[in-house]
Each structure stands twice: as C-alpha cells, then as structure tokens.
Design an enzyme around this catalytic site. Structure first.
Site, PDB file in Angstrom:
ATOM      1  N   ASN A   9      61.122  13.449  13.197  1.00 24.48           N
ATOM      2  CA  ASN A   9      61.497  14.831  12.883  1.00 24.48           C
ATOM      3  C   ASN A   9      60.909  15.139  11.510  1.00 24.48           C
ATOM      4  O   ASN A   9      61.422  14.706  10.482  1.00 24.48           O
ATOM      5  CB  ASN A   9      63.022  14.944  12.867  1.00 24.48           C
ATOM      6  CG  ASN A   9      63.491  16.345  12.543  1.00 24.48           C
ATOM      7  OD1 ASN A   9      62.694  17.226  12.242  1.00 24.48           O
ATOM      8  ND2 ASN A   9      64.793  16.560  12.604  1.00 24.48           N
ATOM      9  N   ARG A  84      60.317  15.990  17.362  1.00 23.44           N
ATOM     10  CA  ARG A  84      61.097  17.222  17.393  1.00 23.44           C
ATOM     11  C   ARG A  84      60.192  18.354  16.896  1.00 23.44           C
ATOM     12  O   ARG A  84      59.672  18.300  15.778  1.00 23.44           O
ATOM     13  CB  ARG A  84      62.305  17.107  16.475  1.00 23.44           C
ATOM     14  CG  ARG A  84      63.067  18.397  16.427  1.00 23.44           C
ATOM     15  CD  ARG A  84      64.020  18.446  15.283  1.00 23.44           C
ATOM     16  NE  ARG A  84      64.725  19.714  15.315  1.00 23.44           N
ATOM     17  CZ  ARG A  84      65.147  20.338  14.231  1.00 23.44           C
ATOM     18  NH1 ARG A  84      64.955  19.809  13.041  1.00 23.44           N
ATOM     19  NH2 ARG A  84      65.782  21.471  14.335  1.00 23.44           N
ATOM     20  N   HIS A 173      68.502  24.716  18.124  1.00 21.90           N
ATOM     21  CA  HIS A 173      69.494  23.647  18.350  1.00 21.90           C
ATOM     22  C   HIS A 173      69.597  23.300  19.834  1.00 21.90           C
ATOM     23  O   HIS A 173      70.616  22.757  20.275  1.00 21.90           O
ATOM     24  CB  HIS A 173      70.914  24.056  17.869  1.00 21.90           C
ATOM     25  CG  HIS A 173      71.075  24.124  16.391  1.00 21.90           C
ATOM     26  ND1 HIS A 173      71.930  25.026  15.801  1.00 21.90           N
ATOM     27  CD2 HIS A 173      70.528  23.418  15.388  1.00 21.90           C
ATOM     28  CE1 HIS A 173      71.896  24.874  14.480  1.00 21.90           C
ATOM     29  NE2 HIS A 173      71.038  23.910  14.219  1.00 21.90           N
ATOM     30  N   ARG A 232      73.035  30.257   5.099  1.00 26.64           N
ATOM     31  CA  ARG A 232      72.447  31.411   5.799  1.00 26.64           C
ATOM     32  C   ARG A 232      73.528  32.425   6.159  1.00 26.64           C
ATOM     33  O   ARG A 232      74.631  32.039   6.554  1.00 26.64           O
ATOM     34  CB  ARG A 232      71.755  30.950   7.087  1.00 26.64           C
ATOM     35  CG  ARG A 232      70.463  30.204   6.826  1.00 26.64           C
ATOM     36  CD  ARG A 232      69.827  29.748   8.128  1.00 26.64           C
ATOM     37  NE  ARG A 232      69.544  28.323   8.081  1.00 26.64           N
ATOM     38  CZ  ARG A 232      69.358  27.547   9.135  1.00 26.64           C
ATOM     39  NH1 ARG A 232      69.407  28.055  10.349  1.00 26.64           N
ATOM     40  NH2 ARG A 232      69.114  26.263   8.989  1.00 26.64           N
ATOM     41  N   GLU A 375      70.882  14.128  18.677  1.00 24.38           N
ATOM     42  CA  GLU A 375      69.592  14.781  18.949  1.00 24.38           C
ATOM     43  C   GLU A 375      68.491  13.743  19.115  1.00 24.38           C
ATOM     44  O   GLU A 375      67.603  13.906  19.955  1.00 24.38           O
ATOM     45  CB  GLU A 375      69.275  15.771  17.813  1.00 24.38           C
ATOM     46  CG  GLU A 375      70.186  16.993  17.892  1.00 24.38           C
ATOM     47  CD  GLU A 375      70.144  17.874  16.670  1.00 24.38           C
ATOM     48  OE1 GLU A 375      70.758  17.489  15.652  1.00 24.38           O
ATOM     49  OE2 GLU A 375      69.529  18.932  16.724  1.00 24.38           O
TER      50      GLU A 375
END
Ligand code: ADP
Length: 392
Positions: A9, A84, A173, A232, A375
């Site tokens: 990743n 990823r 996601h 965010r 993940e």
C-alpha cells in the site's frame, strides 16, 4: 493459488507492506516505511519472531525502501504481489492482473485521485522492477462500489459532466466494506443478507450491502464526501466553496486544505483528531471534544439512516476501523440515535469488546457486529482469486 502474497500500500512518502500467508492463522511479516524522500526515512515492522524493529533508511525513495522490505522478508519469497490502488474509475469493477495496459488505465484515472493514484503507481513501478517475474495484481478501493445503481452514483449535475469528465460518485474503502460484510454474513449465517457497514478510522465511510453487493455508500467523487472524519469535513453545503472564496478571498487550494486537513473531529474540537484523546477530554468536560463526538456520531447515524433506503430490509449493522472497533462510546451513541432500526445493544458486551476481537454486541433481534477490518487479508484473497482465474 495457495501461497504468500506480498500486499503493498504505497503512499506519497510511505509504503505499508504485509506478507500474507495462505493459512489465516500463520503470522504475517508486516511493517511501514515512512518519511521516504525526506532524508530521514525509516522502516518499522514486526519480524518472524513477533519482535518489533526500526531501521534507518536515510535518503531512501520508494525503490530503496522496497529493497529494504524485501530483505526483511527473511527469505520468504512471495508468490504474487497485491497492490492497493485507490481509484479504479469505471473501468475496474474488480481486481486486475497488472500489465502495461492496466497501468495506463490507472494513470488515466489519476485526475480523479491526484494525491493517491500517482503514489500507488510509483510503488507499482518499483515493485515491477524488483520482482519482474512475479505476477502482480491491482486491488481497487473503488471496485466494490461499481455495483451502485445509477440513481445512487449520479450527482444531480448536467449530464456532460458525467459523460465527458467522469464526475459521479465512486465510493472508497471498498476493500474494507467488502471484507466486513462478508465476514458478518459468514459469522451470522445470514448469507445474502442486507447490511449496513460503518468503517470509522481516520477516514470514515458507511455502506449499504445487499447479497454481497454495494448498493450505496457515503463517499463520492472523492473521499471527502459523507460523514465527518478525523480531519475531513464530510458533507458541507456545496455553496460553501463559493461563499469562502467570495467573502474571505480564500483560494481553491486553501479551501481544499481546510476541508481535508483542518476540519472533522480536529476542527470541531480545536484539540485533536484522535478519538482516544477526545473521549478523555470529554470526560473532563471539554466542550469542543463533547461537541465533536456529538456531531461525529449524529452524522454517522444520519448517514446510516439515509443508506437504509438502498436496502430492501435490514439484517444488521457492522462497525469497523480504529474507532468502530475500539470505541464503545461511539457505537452506543450511534445505535441510540437509530431507535427506528429496532437495534438492541448489549451494553455490557459492547463495553467489553476490545480491539482485535470480533464480537456480536446486540441483545437479540437485528445483528450488531464489531469486526476488525483486514484490508491486507482481503487484498491477498482477491489477488489469489484473480490469479486462479487467470490460470484456470
Ligand atoms: P486509519 O484510517 O489511518 O487506518 P485507524 O483505522 O487506525 O486509522 O483509526 C484511527 C482512529 O481510531 C483514531 O481516531 C484513534 O483515536 C481511534 N482509536 C484507536 N484506538 C482507540 C480506542 N481504544 N478508543 C477510541 N478510539 C480509538
């Protein structure tokens, strides 16, 4: 395929890696190379004895860091690499075996994810140079949401913006929502069920899943849409941008920066984006922390209620991500805000559920689950599946 997959990743200045063995109970060699290109790069991880290590990497860039990671695999050679990739646009509805054509297609979607895809591609290029003979697979954050119906993915904007510029909702996601919804089905025996999933980490999103397919999700064209997150803002009035530009003279870059980095839990509390610290501050009566947690939970509940429109019924709700897995307080507040869902929280079990442990936290009726996301495991699984299909 039944062998280890190296999951990569790659961010703009970091590489997360995990060597995922085919047997789920075998240990993973995993770690993080960070501050790449800063002159003060370092590699932190866990070795095969389960001991933590830190290694200074000095001037290392992505290629050097990957070579150092390779050394840390202690002679365990992976059979494939799973990457990823944040944005797969409309082209990638599932994992893809990497070749020059796939790389070019990922490059073309970079306009949609200018912060993420170029970094993912840098890692991909370096890995292909280092492992020229290993099959490599791209697993996209957006792919799981390519099953959204048009009414969910279209914005109410002029059609040419979609047709000519790809302006639509993509969602992110996806790897996490796919993993926890499948896991919830397997654990509960409710195959093909109707689930709401809440991935609450630094980035946060919600998703409606029916018969294993994503039907709607809270993030959109970018990972800024939806619920409030660590830094965010999530949803704001789309008129805000023009207002800030006209009234305060802010540039687009400044607005983007404030909405992405200074808002959410951090902006509301004026304190931190870390939920652990916010819970501690709330306990001492800190007004900003109290408000940040209130807004955070309310927005999640509101988003879940909205997403329930996408489902024919509701079988259960799954919490995951650092906050979803660990914060009994957030889970309880969210469930209490959804009385019309008919959820019954087992407060004792909810309070006792700890990180790294799967647990059912309802007191009967519709299912409530805490499922630690995986993940890396999901990327390894999709990499194996893709290679098995290619070799069949
Ligand atoms: P990322 O999205 O970067 O992978 P994580 O999924 O690790 O992030 O989630 C990070 C968030 O999880 C932070 O807000 C952190 O405070 C929160 N968190 C981790 N442990 C706990 C805990 N024990 N209680 C409450 N929040 C926690």
């Amino acid at each position: 395929m039944n062998a280890s997959v190296l999951v990569i990743n790659c961010g703009s200045s970091s590489i997360k890696y995990a060597l995922v063995p085919s047997e789920p109970d075998q240990p993973r060699l995993a770690g993080l190379a960070e501050r790449l290109g800063s002159g003060d790069a370092r590699l932190k991880g866990i070795d095969s004895r389960g001991d933590a290590f830190t290694q200074a990497l000095g001037e290392a860039d992505h290629t050097h860091a990957l070579a150092a990671i390779l050394d840390r695999l202690e002679g365990n050679r992976p059979s494939a690499v799973g990457h990823r990739i944040v944005h797969g646009g409309e082209r990638f509805t599932r994992a893809a075996l990497i070749d020059d054509d796939v790389v070019a297609a990922i490059e073309r979607t970079s306009a949609l994810a200018p912060l993420h895809n170029p970094a993912n591609l840098a890692g991909l290029a370096a890995t292909r140079r280092l492992f020229p003979d290993l099959p490599q697979v791209a697993v996209f954050d957006t792919a799981f949401h390519q099953s959204l119906p048009e009414r969910a993915y279209r914005y109410a904007l002029p059609e040419p913006l979609y047709r000519d510029h790809g302006i639509r909702r993509y969602g992110f996601h996806g790897t996490s929502h796919a993993y926890v919804s499948r896991r919830a089905e397997a654990l509960s025996g409710l195959e093909g069920g109707a689930w709401l999933t809440a991935h609450l980490g630094n980035g946060c999103s919600t998703c409606a899943v029916w018969r294993g397919r994503s039907l709607d999700t809270s993030m959109g064209l970018t990972p800024l849409e939806g619920v409030a997150m660590g830094t965010r803002s999530g949803d704001v009035d789309p008129g805000l941008h023009a207002h800030l530009a006209r009234q305060l003279g802010w540039s687009l870059e400044r607005i983007d920066e404030v909405l992405n980095r200074d808002s959410g839990l951090l902006g509301l509390s004026g304190l931190t984006n870390d939920m652990r610290e916010l819970e501690a501050a709330e306990a001492t009566g800190h007004a900003g922390a109290t408000l940040a947690i209130e807004v955070f939970c309310y927005r999640i509940a509101k988003s879940l209620a909205a997403l329930s429109c996408a489902l024919p019924r509701l079988d259960g709700l799954v919490f995951t991500g650092g906050i979803g897995e660990n914060s009994a307080r957030v889970r309880e507040k969210v469930v209490l805000l959804l009385p019309h869902f008919g959820l019954q929280l087992n407060r004792t079990v909810n309070g006792e559920t700890i990180r790294g442990r799967e647990g059912r936290i309802d007191a009967g009726g519709r299912h409530l689950w805490v499922i630690p996301t995986d993940e890396e495991g999901q990327i390894a699984t999709e990499t194996r599946q893709r290679l098995d299909e290619a070799n069949a």
